[in-house]
Write an enzyme that holds these catalytic residues in place. Structure first.
Site, PDB file in Angstrom:
ATOM      1  N   ASP A   1      22.486  61.196  31.134  1.00 24.57           N
ATOM      2  CA  ASP A   1      22.110  60.068  30.260  1.00 24.57           C
ATOM      3  C   ASP A   1      20.580  59.921  30.141  1.00 24.57           C
ATOM      4  O   ASP A   1      19.850  60.242  31.078  1.00 24.57           O
ATOM      5  CB  ASP A   1      22.735  58.737  30.725  1.00 24.57           C
ATOM      6  CG  ASP A   1      24.255  58.837  30.820  1.00 24.57           C
ATOM      7  OD1 ASP A   1      24.825  59.734  30.165  1.00 24.57           O
ATOM      8  OD2 ASP A   1      24.862  58.038  31.555  1.00 24.57           O
TER       9      ASP A   1
ATOM     10  N   TRP B   1      39.594  57.143  20.607  1.00 20.09           N
ATOM     11  CA  TRP B   1      38.803  56.647  21.722  1.00 20.09           C
ATOM     12  C   TRP B   1      37.340  56.450  21.365  1.00 20.09           C
ATOM     13  O   TRP B   1      36.717  57.340  20.793  1.00 20.09           O
ATOM     14  CB  TRP B   1      38.910  57.661  22.864  1.00 20.09           C
ATOM     15  CG  TRP B   1      37.990  57.431  24.010  1.00 20.09           C
ATOM     16  CD1 TRP B   1      36.710  57.884  24.132  1.00 20.09           C
ATOM     17  CD2 TRP B   1      38.258  56.699  25.207  1.00 20.09           C
ATOM     18  NE1 TRP B   1      36.180  57.482  25.325  1.00 20.09           N
ATOM     19  CE2 TRP B   1      37.106  56.755  26.005  1.00 20.09           C
ATOM     20  CE3 TRP B   1      39.380  56.003  25.681  1.00 20.09           C
ATOM     21  CZ2 TRP B   1      37.035  56.150  27.256  1.00 20.09           C
ATOM     22  CZ3 TRP B   1      39.291  55.394  26.922  1.00 20.09           C
ATOM     23  CH2 TRP B   1      38.140  55.478  27.694  1.00 20.09           C
TER      24      TRP B   1
ATOM     25  N   ASP C   1      30.586  54.776  24.935  1.00 22.45           N
ATOM     26  CA  ASP C   1      29.208  54.283  24.864  1.00 22.45           C
ATOM     27  C   ASP C   1      28.593  54.299  23.453  1.00 22.45           C
ATOM     28  O   ASP C   1      28.751  55.286  22.726  1.00 22.45           O
ATOM     29  CB  ASP C   1      28.286  55.164  25.715  1.00 22.45           C
ATOM     30  CG  ASP C   1      28.829  55.460  27.087  1.00 22.45           C
ATOM     31  OD1 ASP C   1      29.887  54.940  27.447  1.00 22.45           O
ATOM     32  OD2 ASP C   1      28.181  56.254  27.805  1.00 22.45           O
TER      33      ASP C   1
HETATM   34  N1  DQQ Z   1      29.922  57.826  29.577  1.00 24.35           N
HETATM   35  C1  DQQ Z   1      29.381  59.079  29.117  1.00 24.35           C
HETATM   36  C2  DQQ Z   1      28.330  59.431  30.062  1.00 24.35           C
HETATM   37  C3  DQQ Z   1      27.939  58.127  30.661  1.00 24.35           C
HETATM   38  C4  DQQ Z   1      29.237  57.373  30.720  1.00 24.35           C
HETATM   39  C5  DQQ Z   1      30.421  60.082  28.924  1.00 24.35           C
HETATM   40  C6  DQQ Z   1      29.119  55.899  30.694  1.00 24.35           C
HETATM   41  O1  DQQ Z   1      27.246  60.098  29.458  1.00 24.35           O
HETATM   42  O2  DQQ Z   1      27.388  58.373  31.878  1.00 24.35           O
HETATM   43  O3  DQQ Z   1      31.280  59.627  27.910  1.00 24.35           O
HETATM   44  O4  DQQ Z   1      30.260  55.280  30.178  1.00 24.35           O
END
Ligand code: DQQ
Length: 486
Positions: free
Chosen positions: A154, A31, A34
């Protein structure tokens, strides 16, 4: 890409998978989501990414890591961040960024524990091969008390006026998405200033920005400032959006707001960085368009977009173009000269065929009707993906209704607003990489999509005019080489 032994084994494993891209970046297996920690360091581009080594849908998120000299050919490096039991990231190392702290590569990311995300820090002293997490993680132990936060995670971090500044993504109860501004002298101790900007989940024009802003990114571009966000709502990933405006006194005043890519969740959680040439380059996560079972069976899920150069268009919007380095992938070339395209029939181009193609096509549309190009077309037309300009509706459309005979894959159309000026040709720059389709139109719009044709002969390319005659001005196509061969 230079492959180590494990990567070669993985390539053999996936050799017969007709959907696995050949020149887009993705991990050896399992997998990806981001892009994270993008940084140009000592002449090398570093790409970290959200990675689940346990496979799609199970296990915890790590940070994968790859490096490139040219943004095109990548070399896998060891996993950079692994969740540590008993610490702030024990349930996952979620998204974040990399900064140069006076010569020390430093990551700020969201540690996930018990469903809560908190800012954590890690540094590297060996050229980014291994990372040491800060002993006092999380470096921001709790969100601001007086805000009613529904979501909080984030990061984007930058240097300004002798201090570090950070935005964290958030969702404010009863209001909307938000980007929260912090300041620090040392990246380890942070003072909350105020929300840089708060959205309104009840406002639907020019676009809706959801109840949570994931992955905020904030940077100067051609004298203006740009905030990009990923629009989230109750667990649903919607699309990435850009706001363009002025940044003054630690507040942001957006004037222009638009979807960054009209492929919606197929260009999600983008992150950008400035390279040594001063270019602002963005990557996004290309989400799958097929069901969970198909992803599990295939053994991989998620693709990184091609690197795209950011600029401001004449309309004041953020424009994305593939970086010129991608020309290194070009193999066999065909040129098709100008021809008329009568309304009705598809004109198959026998010299242009394949599932890993770059196409530059210029068409002169009529004032009404639709015209465009068809890719991944089976000889009988039963499978086909149509990329069309609708002159009446002023829209660019990626029509996936016939992309696949597998009805479990996404079939909805992607639609971007596009108004061509009188006499302005339609200029499409298309990258096809098996199940990935990236379309750039007239230095204005981008649509990223996924398609999963079932037939081995769905490789044709055709021209199409509907409702009115159009004209092909020129078409250049290249077979693109795989980056997975040594
Ligand atoms: N994916 C992450 C987060 C973000 C989200 C977790 C966006 O940090 O908010 O994998 O795809």
């Amino acid at each position: 890409m230079t492959l180590d032994k494990t990567a070669r084994t993985e390539q053999r494993r996936f050799a017969d998978d007709p959907h696995r891209p050949r020149y887009h970046f993705l991990p050896e297996e399992n997998w990806l989501n981001d892009p994270n920690g993008l940084i140009h360091w000592n002449g090398e581009y570093h790409l970290f990414y959200q990675y689940n080594p346990a496979g799609p849908f199970h296990g915890t998120i790590h940070w994968g890591h790859a490096v490139s000299m040219d943004l095109v050919h990548w070399r896998h490096l060891p996993v950079a961040l692994v969740p540590d039991p008993g610490t702030a990231d024990e349930d996952g190392c979620w998204s974040g960024v990399a900064v140069d702290d006076n010569g020390v590569p430093t990551l700020i990311y969201s540690g996930n524990r018990d469903g809560e995300q908190r800012a954590c820090l890690a540094i590297s002293n060996d050229g980014m091969l291994t990372w040491q997490k800060h002993p006092n993680n999380p470096v921001i132990p709790a969100p601001p008390e007086h805000l009613h936060l529904a979501q909080y995670r984030d990061h984007t971090v930058w240097r300004e006026d002798d201090a570090w500044y950070q935005l964290m993504g958030a969702g404010l109860e009863g209001e909307g998405g938000a980007a929260l501004l912090y300041r620090s002298q040392d990246l380890r101790s942070w003072e909350f200033l105020h929300p840089l900007l708060v959205g309104d989940a009840q406002r639907f024009t020019p676009i809706w920005t959801g109840t949570m802003w994931e992955c905020p990114d904030f940077f100067a571009l051609q004298g203006r400032h740009v905030l990009t966000i990923s629009v989230w709502d109750h667990g649903q990933l919607h699309y990435s959006a850009a706001m363009v405006g002025d940044y003054r006194d630690y507040h942001f005043f957006p004037e222009v707001e638009h979807k960054l890519d009209y492929g919606d969740r197929h260009f999600y959680a983008p992150q950008s960085f400035t390279d040594a040439q001063g270019r602002r380059i963005i990557f996004g996560w290309i989400h799958e368009g097929r069901g969970a079972e198909a992803q599990l069976q295939s053994g991989w899920s998620g693709v990184m977009s091609l690197p795209r150069l950011l600029s401001l268009g004449t309309d004041g919007q953020v424009c994305m173009q593939p970086v010129p380095e991608l020309e290194a992938l070009r193999g066999e070339h065909t040129h098709t000269a100008a021809i008329d395209m009568p309304a009705g029939d598809e004109i198959v181009l026998p010299a242009v065929t394949g599932d890993t193609l770059e196409v530059l096509v210029e068409l002169a549309p009529a004032e009404s009707g639709r015209c465009g190009i068809v890719v991944r077309r089976s000889p009988d037309g039963a499978e086909a993906t149509r990329i069309l300009y609708d002159a009446t509706q002023h829209q660019l459309i990626v029509d996936r209704t016939q992309s696949s005979q597998d009805l479990a894959t996404d079939h909805n159309a992607h639609v971007a607003p596009l108004s061509l000026r009188p006499d302005e040709p339609l200029r499409l720059h298309i990258f096809l990489d098996r199940s990935v389709l990236e379309v750039f139109a007239n230095m204005r719009e981008a649509i990223t999509s996924r398609i999963y044709p079932t037939r081995g002969d769905s490789l044709g390319v055709a021209l199409l005019a509907e409702g009115a005659q159009a004209r092909l001005v020129s078409l250049d196509a290249w077979q693109l080489r795989s980056t997975w061969e040594a």
